[in-house]
Enzyme design. Sequence first.
Site, short mmCIF file in Angstrom:
data_model
loop_
_atom_site.label_atom_id
_atom_site.label_comp_id
_atom_site.label_asym_id
_atom_site.label_seq_id
_atom_site.Cartn_x
_atom_site.Cartn_y
_atom_site.Cartn_z
N ARG A 125 49.52 4.88 0.25
CA ARG A 125 49.48 6.18 -0.43
C ARG A 125 49.87 6.09 -1.92
O ARG A 125 49.39 6.86 -2.74
CB ARG A 125 50.39 7.18 0.30
CG ARG A 125 50.28 8.63 -0.20
CD ARG A 125 51.06 9.58 0.71
NE ARG A 125 50.87 10.98 0.36
CZ ARG A 125 51.76 11.74 -0.26
NH1 ARG A 125 52.92 11.22 -0.64
NH2 ARG A 125 51.49 13.01 -0.52
N ILE B 32 47.60 16.03 -3.83
CA ILE B 32 47.49 15.14 -2.68
C ILE B 32 48.37 15.77 -1.61
O ILE B 32 49.54 16.07 -1.86
CB ILE B 32 47.90 13.69 -3.02
CG1 ILE B 32 47.75 12.78 -1.78
CG2 ILE B 32 49.28 13.58 -3.62
CD1 ILE B 32 47.92 11.29 -2.08
N SER B 33 47.81 16.04 -0.45
CA SER B 33 48.53 16.80 0.57
C SER B 33 49.77 16.06 1.06
O SER B 33 49.86 14.82 1.02
CB SER B 33 47.62 17.07 1.78
OG SER B 33 46.62 17.99 1.44
N GLN B 34 50.72 16.85 1.54
CA GLN B 34 51.92 16.32 2.20
C GLN B 34 51.49 15.45 3.39
O GLN B 34 50.61 15.84 4.16
CB GLN B 34 52.73 17.51 2.69
CG GLN B 34 54.01 17.18 3.40
CD GLN B 34 54.70 18.43 3.91
OE1 GLN B 34 54.29 19.55 3.64
NE2 GLN B 34 55.75 18.25 4.68
N PRO B 35 52.08 14.27 3.55
CA PRO B 35 51.68 13.40 4.67
C PRO B 35 51.74 14.10 6.03
O PRO B 35 50.87 13.88 6.88
CB PRO B 35 52.69 12.25 4.59
CG PRO B 35 53.00 12.15 3.14
CD PRO B 35 53.02 13.57 2.65
#
Length: 217
Positions: A39, A65-68
């Site tokens: 990431r 970038i989205s939260q994992p």
Amino acid sequence: MDQNDNPRHQGLRKKLVDGLKIKGIRNENVLAAIGEVPRHLFMDSGFVNFAYKDQAFPIGAGQTISQPYTVAFQTQLLEVEKNQKVLEVGTGSGYQAAVLCAMGAKVFTIERQKELYNKVHKFLPAIGYSPACFFGDGYKGLPTLAPFDRIIVTAGAPTVPLPLKYQLKVGGKMVIPVGDNNKQEMYVVNRVGENDYRIEKHGRFLFVPMLKGIVNF
């Protein structure tokens, strides 16, 4: 951008995966893919030290970038299997597409922001992931390549777009956040017949809004 993926990064990913397990992510294939995909390579250099925190971060062009956890939750709901044909609406940083590729899916991803598309369609193959990338309006999907086994939408839509429903294979499912700009409900849309859809709801999230048209610069 640092192209290295060293033992420190790998250790931080393992810690991230352990945290996702605690938060309720159970699908082993999803966890393995999050544990594989580097990431930190998707982040601007100023955010690299935060890459394995369970947070969203800006990536430019007004996107994140989205939260994992969100990536893992959506992907778990998708129940994707190896070699399934998956349409992703909203390529963004390319991280979600890479996770799906790592799970063995055949990924088709569409992005409306030319700036992001230009960056990602070169970057992903360079780090070992090769989805089919398209520049276009996600609301329209990719009708010439339909139907898809799975569809995942990574922006909040006011309603489920009809073209995407029609591009879903009978027996397929779509994961899409639906609601206004302040909060959305995570929908799983199951196409159970030619004109028959069943919707499940899986909690509230906050995504950037899904916009129509393209941004050609």
